[in-house]
Design a protein around this motif. Structure first.
Motif, PDB file in Angstrom:
ATOM      1  N   GLU A   1      11.572   1.498   4.735  1.00  0.00           N
ATOM      2  CA  GLU A   1      10.279   1.821   5.195  1.00  0.00           C
ATOM      3  C   GLU A   1       9.686   0.916   5.943  1.00  0.00           C
ATOM      4  OE1 GLU A   1       7.729   2.569   1.685  1.00  0.00           O
ATOM      5  OE2 GLU A   1       8.785   4.047   0.931  1.00  0.00           O
TER       6      GLU A   1
ATOM      7  N   VAL B   1       0.957  -1.126  -0.013  1.00  0.00           N
ATOM      8  CA  VAL B   1       0.021  -0.025   0.041  1.00  0.00           C
ATOM      9  C   VAL B   1       0.849   1.256  -0.119  1.00  0.00           C
ATOM     10  CG1 VAL B   1      -1.944   1.122   1.110  1.00  0.00           C
ATOM     11  CG2 VAL B   1      -1.612  -1.203   1.449  1.00  0.00           C
TER      12      VAL B   1
ATOM     13  N   LYS C   1      10.938  -0.542  -6.700  1.00  0.00           N
ATOM     14  CA  LYS C   1      10.306  -1.366  -5.395  1.00  0.00           C
ATOM     15  C   LYS C   1      10.582  -2.798  -5.502  1.00  0.00           C
ATOM     16  CE  LYS C   1       7.822   2.068  -3.158  1.00  0.00           C
ATOM     17  NZ  LYS C   1       7.945   2.045  -1.616  1.00  0.00           N
TER      18      LYS C   1
ATOM     19  N   PHE D   1       0.821  -1.419  -5.184  1.00  0.00           N
ATOM     20  CA  PHE D   1       1.739  -1.896  -6.284  1.00  0.00           C
ATOM     21  C   PHE D   1       2.446  -3.325  -5.802  1.00  0.00           C
ATOM     22  CE2 PHE D   1       3.960   0.655  -3.097  1.00  0.00           C
ATOM     23  CZ  PHE D   1       5.037  -0.017  -2.645  1.00  0.00           C
TER      24      PHE D   1
ATOM     25  N   GLU E   1       7.072  -1.401   8.050  1.00  0.00           N
ATOM     26  CA  GLU E   1       5.661  -1.538   7.683  1.00  0.00           C
ATOM     27  C   GLU E   1       5.255  -2.985   8.428  1.00  0.00           C
ATOM     28  OE1 GLU E   1       4.555  -1.171   3.552  1.00  0.00           O
ATOM     29  OE2 GLU E   1       6.156   0.357   3.292  1.00  0.00           O
TER      30      GLU E   1
ATOM     31  N   ASP F   1       9.738  -2.043   3.383  1.00  0.00           N
ATOM     32  CA  ASP F   1       9.719  -2.149   2.067  1.00  0.00           C
ATOM     33  C   ASP F   1      10.876  -1.354   1.441  1.00  0.00           C
ATOM     34  OD1 ASP F   1       8.949  -1.243  -0.730  1.00  0.00           O
ATOM     35  OD2 ASP F   1       7.312  -0.036   0.233  1.00  0.00           O
TER      36      ASP F   1
END
Ligand code: MN
Length: 230
Positions: free
Chosen positions: A81, A29, A133, A51, A83, A112
Motif C-alpha cells: 500500500e 489511516v 499490520k 490503527f 502512502e 503500509d
C-alpha cells in the motif's frame, strides 16, 4: 536511572536535508481514497479511522538505495500500500484543521505492508488488526523531505510499480480526509507528539508481492522509494 539491560536504539528516519527524524509513534489511516475504499467493499465517505504500527516497524531506505524487506511469514497474501507519510514536528491536542499544517515537519513516501489474508480473518472475527499490520519492517519509508522546502503537499501523483509494472496510481488531491483533517481528527483521540508519523492511506490497486519482487513507489515532489522483498 540505570536500565536493567541496554535499551534498544531510537527508531529514526533520515531526512533529505541531513540529520535523522526520531520516530515516536506510527499512526495509519484506513480507507482514505474512494476508489480503494470501494475495492475493499466500502462506501467512500466513512469517517476516518486509525490503527497503529510500532515505531520500530520503520524500514528506512536512503534515496537511490534499494531497501530489503524480509518476508514476514504467516501469510500467503502480502500486500503493498503506497502512502503519503506526514511527519509531525510539533505536537498538540485538539489541533484545529486550519492550524494542522504548522505541525507538519515534512513528508515522505511510505509503504503500509499488510498481511491481507490475516487482516481479512481478523475482520471476520472482529479482532484487532495488529498481526496483519504491525509486524517487523511493515513500514518501509523514504527520506523525510522538510515541509520548509516542499511546502504542504496537497496534490501530486502517487504511484507504485512492482517489477516495472504499474499497480497503484492516484493523486494526493483525492484523499477523502486531507492531511490537515487527519491531524485534527487524530489529535482529538491522542496527544500528537514530535516524532509521530502518519501513514495517510493508499489509493486503489493494492495487490500481492512475493519474495524477489521489487516495489518502486513514488510521490511527486518526494522522489522514490525502492524495496525488494527478500
Ligand atoms: Mn494503509
Amino acid at each position: 536511572m540505570s536500565f536493567v539491560f541496554t535499551p534498544p536504539p531510537v527508531p529514526a528516519v533520515p531526512t533529505a536535508g541531513g540529520g535523522s527524524f526520531p520516530v515516536h509513534r506510527i499512526y495509519c489511516v484506513g480507507r482514505n481514497y474512494a476508489e480503494h475504499a470501494r475495492e475493499m467493499g466500502h462506501s467512500d465517505r466513512d469517517p476516518p479511522f486509525f490503527f497503529m504500527k510500532p515505531a520500530d516497524a520503520v524500514l528506512p531506505v536512503a534515496e537511490g538505495a534499494v531497501g530489503e524487506m524480509a518476508w514476514p511469514g504467516l501469510t500467503d497474501d502480502l500486500h503493498h500500500e503506497v502512502e503519503l507519510v506526514a511527519a509531525i514536528g510539533s505536537g498538540g491536542r485538539d489541533i484545529p484543521v486550519e492550524q494542522a499544517a504548522q505541525h507538519v515537519w515534512g513528508h515522505a513516501v511510505g509503504l503500509d505492508m499488510t498481511r491481507r489474508d490475516l487482516q481479512a480473518q481478523m475482520k471476520r472475527q472482529g479482532r484487532p488488526w495488529c498481526i496483519a499490520k504491525g509486524f517487523e519492517q511493515s513500514a518501509p519509508i523514504g527520506p523525510i523531505h522538510p515541509a520548509a522546502r516542499t511546502g504542504v503537499l496537497r496534490r501530486g501523483a502517487i504511484m507504485l510499480a512492482v517489477n516495472g509494472v504499474q499497480r497503484q496510481h492516484g493523486d494526493l488531491a483525492d484523499l477523502i480526509w486531507s492531511v490537515d483533517e487527519t491531524i485534527a481528527a487524530l489529535s482529538r483521540a491522542w496527544l500528537l507528539q514530535p516524532g509521530d508519523l502518519i501513514y495517510t492511506g493508499t489509493p486503489a490497486g493494492v495487490g500481492a508481492v512475493r519474495r524477489g519482487d521489487l516495489m518502486e513507489a513514488a510521490i511527486e515532489g518526494l522522489g522514490g522509494l525502492r524495496v525488494r522483498v527478500v
